[in-house]
Design a protein around this motif. Structure first.
Motif, mmCIF file in Angstrom:
data_model
loop_
_atom_site.group_PDB
_atom_site.id
_atom_site.type_symbol
_atom_site.label_atom_id
_atom_site.label_comp_id
_atom_site.label_asym_id
_atom_site.label_seq_id
_atom_site.Cartn_x
_atom_site.Cartn_y
_atom_site.Cartn_z
ATOM 1 N N THR A 1 0.817 -1.207 0.000
ATOM 2 C CA THR A 1 0.000 0.000 0.000
ATOM 3 C C THR A 1 0.856 1.265 0.000
ATOM 4 O OG1 THR A 1 -0.155 -0.210 2.411
ATOM 5 C CG2 THR A 1 -1.987 -1.069 1.110
ATOM 6 N N TRP B 1 -4.751 4.506 3.129
ATOM 7 C CA TRP B 1 -4.999 3.547 2.052
ATOM 8 C C TRP B 1 -6.158 3.999 1.167
ATOM 9 C CZ3 TRP B 1 -5.449 -0.968 6.060
ATOM 10 C CH2 TRP B 1 -4.172 -1.336 6.514
ATOM 11 N N LEU B 2 -7.211 4.526 1.802
ATOM 12 C CA LEU B 2 -8.477 4.772 1.117
ATOM 13 C C LEU B 2 -8.486 6.054 0.288
ATOM 14 C CD1 LEU B 2 -11.397 3.742 0.748
ATOM 15 C CD2 LEU B 2 -12.016 5.054 2.804
ATOM 16 N N ALA C 1 -7.827 5.986 -3.395
ATOM 17 C CA ALA C 1 -8.981 5.455 -4.122
ATOM 18 C C ALA C 1 -10.022 6.556 -4.322
ATOM 19 C CB ALA C 1 -9.584 4.269 -3.373
ATOM 20 N N THR D 1 -12.919 -4.032 2.842
ATOM 21 C CA THR D 1 -12.592 -2.627 2.644
ATOM 22 C C THR D 1 -11.241 -2.454 1.953
ATOM 23 O OG1 THR D 1 -11.765 -2.600 4.927
ATOM 24 C CG2 THR D 1 -14.006 -1.811 4.559
ATOM 25 N N ILE D 2 -10.200 -3.020 2.544
ATOM 26 C CA ILE D 2 -8.864 -2.799 2.005
ATOM 27 C C ILE D 2 -8.593 -3.695 0.800
ATOM 28 C CG2 ILE D 2 -6.406 -2.712 2.532
ATOM 29 C CD1 ILE D 2 -8.319 -0.729 4.044
ATOM 30 N N THR E 1 -12.252 -2.981 -1.831
ATOM 31 C CA THR E 1 -12.477 -1.589 -2.217
ATOM 32 C C THR E 1 -11.185 -0.907 -2.665
ATOM 33 O OG1 THR E 1 -14.386 -1.348 -0.764
ATOM 34 C CG2 THR E 1 -13.221 0.665 -1.379
ATOM 35 N N VAL E 2 -10.177 -0.952 -1.812
ATOM 36 C CA VAL E 2 -8.934 -0.228 -2.095
ATOM 37 C C VAL E 2 -8.126 -0.918 -3.187
ATOM 38 C CG1 VAL E 2 -6.709 0.440 -1.103
ATOM 39 C CG2 VAL E 2 -8.827 0.846 0.174
ATOM 40 N N THR F 1 -9.511 -0.763 -6.694
ATOM 41 C CA THR F 1 -9.327 0.575 -7.261
ATOM 42 C C THR F 1 -7.879 0.789 -7.674
ATOM 43 O OG1 THR F 1 -11.130 1.437 -5.883
ATOM 44 C CG2 THR F 1 -9.619 3.043 -6.843
ATOM 45 N N TYR F 2 -6.930 0.307 -6.851
ATOM 46 C CA TYR F 2 -5.514 0.392 -7.233
ATOM 47 C C TYR F 2 -5.260 -0.350 -8.544
ATOM 48 C CZ TYR F 2 -4.306 2.068 -2.488
ATOM 49 O OH TYR F 2 -4.196 2.770 -1.326
#
Length: 550
Positions: free
Chosen positions: A67, A226-227, A230, A375-376, A379-380, A383-384
């Motif tokens: 990350t 992290w978020l 995104a 979430t990580i 979601t994250v 998106t990465y």
């Protein structure tokens, strides 16, 4: 809006962070696969490898290394594209990279040799080899160097464009790095001043509650570190990909300011079951935690308003015509969109985790692990991945071909299926009381343990599917970096609508917003920290506490 083209020197710097990112993905993903296989009870680690060694490797490599390297590399590219970068700043960017890489290698060396099986939270009284803590300190120092470069980039741009509004993406990067620096001061103090001298044997004891509190002062804003990249993509890049414009510059800036203010003074909601912290202050920080719902809902509104406005501008007049005509066959959109959808149940789970009473049901169960993987890891990370599909070929002078785009869609579906299976079983097992971190496949007998293991078998199935997705993603990365046809891939930055209202200048008053953030931190932490230091028992954790897992 002026956008800068990248020089070869810039591209090499940004790509160096991406190389570490995808090596970390492969290594950390393999450790995750092994972990789920062991927990299923169907596989035993060879060569007497300790389960907690691979558990620590998985958490540190994916949660901290992957990350941090991706974020800093991506944010360097955002700053270079919107405000430019000088040769001297590129030089300091390389200093940042090498300091972080040396720190990563030192920490990984200790973990893989069994000298630091302390998980990514490295809670005391678990004790790692001093080199592990030195490595962590170097990673943090390297990230601070990157932050200083970013701050300098915006300062130079503002000096040359007096009275002008800063580019939105540069503003967002600065917010994220301000949050990172303020938050990481806590963990840096804990590692360098408290834990490292204890690990070296210079002091006989360590204050366990103080080190845990300092970790979670850092640990929750880490999630937003992290978020927020995104969010940057959702707000300012996805609109360009779908053929639209930025919905609201003011709304985007305000949401980032609120996330800065309410991401740091909330660490106690990770410590609701711990003694030694006054319940009143726990409750206050729970209230502050729920304040992040506001910018989260603002973001959801802004993103879907962008989708609908873009569709209607293209002539889709029916109620959901705009939705049906989103570019579902473009992996640059599909991967982040699935990440957005995953954030809905992920956010709901976060409300449960942060709730003062409901948290007691799931605290320290594998429910929390399932939440992180929604979430990580969904979601994250998705998106990465969506960012990587255009960023990597843009930096390497290659193209995202239709074949690689189709492989990316397949990879996204594989990832979604694997994570759905694994995360769902983690949530259910957590509700049944299954603890996190522990390897219950080594226990025999008992209906409860048998039930837990059945869910752990499901997690192994999901983990195996995920590892297939990891291998495919690494293959796509290699193709985009080295073998895809030469060409030009767009760096998509959305423009603001010509009729948009003027952004209030107060949103760029850094003294005001950073001052309020510091005031909230002092309010939330000063008295509790004094109590922790004043009332902590005399040193009860001796230096000769074993290295690694207790």
């Amino acid at each position: 809006m002026e956008l800068f083209n990248f020089s070869k020197k810039e591209s090499r710097l940004y790509m160096s962070f991406m190389y570490v990112t995808f090596v970390s993905l492969l290594v950390g993903g393999l450790m995750g696969l092994l972990q789920t296989l062991v927990r299923s009870g169907k596989y035993t680690l060879p060569f007497n490898i300790d389960y907690y060694t691979i558990l620590t490797t998985h958490g540190v490599v994916l949660g901290l290394v992957l990350t941090t390297f991706f974020i800093i590399g991506f944010q360097f590219s955002l700053m270079g594209k919107t405000v430019g970068i000088s040769d001297k700043q590129i030089m300091w960017g390389w200093v940042s990279f090498w300091v972080m890489l040396v720190g990563t290698v030192l920490a990984a060396w200790m973990i893989l040799t069994g000298e630091a099986s302390v998980l990514y939270t490295f809670y005391t009284p678990l004790r790692a080899h001093p080199i592990f803590y030195i490595g962590l300190a170097l990673v943090i120092i390297g990230s601070w160097i990157a932050a200083i470069v970013n701050f300098r980039q915006l300062y130079v741009w503002k000096k040359a464009h007096k009275g002008e509004k800063s580019p939105l993406l540069a503003f967002m990067v600065t917010i994220n790095m301000v949050m990172w620096v303020v938050a990481s001061l806590g963990v840096a103090y804990s590692v360098v001043v408290l834990i490292l001298p204890w690990s070296l044997g210079y002091v006989a004891t360590v204050n366990v509650l103080l080190t845990r509190t300092l970790f979670w002062y850092f640990g929750h804003p880490l999630v937003y570190f992290w978020l927020l990249p995104a969010y940057m993509a959702w707000y300012a890049i996805i609109p360009k990909i779908i053929g639209g414009k930025l919905f609201s510059d003011s709304l985007a800036r305000l949401s980032f300011i609120l996330l800065l203010m309410f991401s740091i003074p909330v660490g106690f909601h990770h410590q609701l079951t711990e003694p030694g912290i006054d319940p009143t202050w726990k409750f206050i920080q729970v209230v502050l935690t729920f304040m992040v719902v506001i910018p989260t809902l603002m973001t959801a509104f802004s993103i879907f308003a962008t989708f609908e406005t873009t569709g209607r501008n293209k002539g889709y007049k029916s109620l959901f015509g705009w939705f049906r005509h989103l570019p579902w066959k473009d992996v640059r959109f599909l991967a982040p969109f699935i990440g957005m959808v995953a954030f809905i149940p992920g956010g709901a789970g976060g409300i449960i985790n942060a709730s003062h009473q409901v948290n007691a049901l799931v605290h320290n169960t594998i429910w929390v692990t399932g939440h992180f993987h929604l979430t990580i890891a969904t979601t994250v990370i998705l998106t990465y991945f969506g960012i990587a599909y255009w960023l990597i070929p843009h930096l390497t002078g290659r193209r995202l071909t239709p074949k690689l785009n189709k492989l990316g869609i397949i990879q996204t579906i594989i990832w979604t299926v694997g994570m759905t299976i694994m995360s769902t079983s983690m949530h259910i097992q957590g509700l049944l009381g299954g603890p996190r971190r522990s390897n219950f496949s080594e226990y025999a007998g008992g209906d409860q343990v048998a039930t837990w293991i059945s869910y752990q078998i499901s997690q192994a199935v999901g983990g195996t599917i995920l590892f297939v997705g990891i291998v495919l993603m690494v293959y796509i990365f290699i193709q985009l970096a080295f073998f895809a046809p030469r060409g030009y891939e767009e760096y998509p930055v959305a423009e603001e609508d010509m009729d948009a209202e003027k952004t209030p200048k107060i949103l760029e008053n850094w003294y005001l917003w950073i001052g309020i953030t510091i005031a909230l931190i002092l309010f939330a932490y000063t008295i509790p920290m004094i109590d922790i230091i004043k009332h902590s028992p005399p040193g009860s954790i001796p230096f000769d506490w074993p290295i690694g897992r207790s």
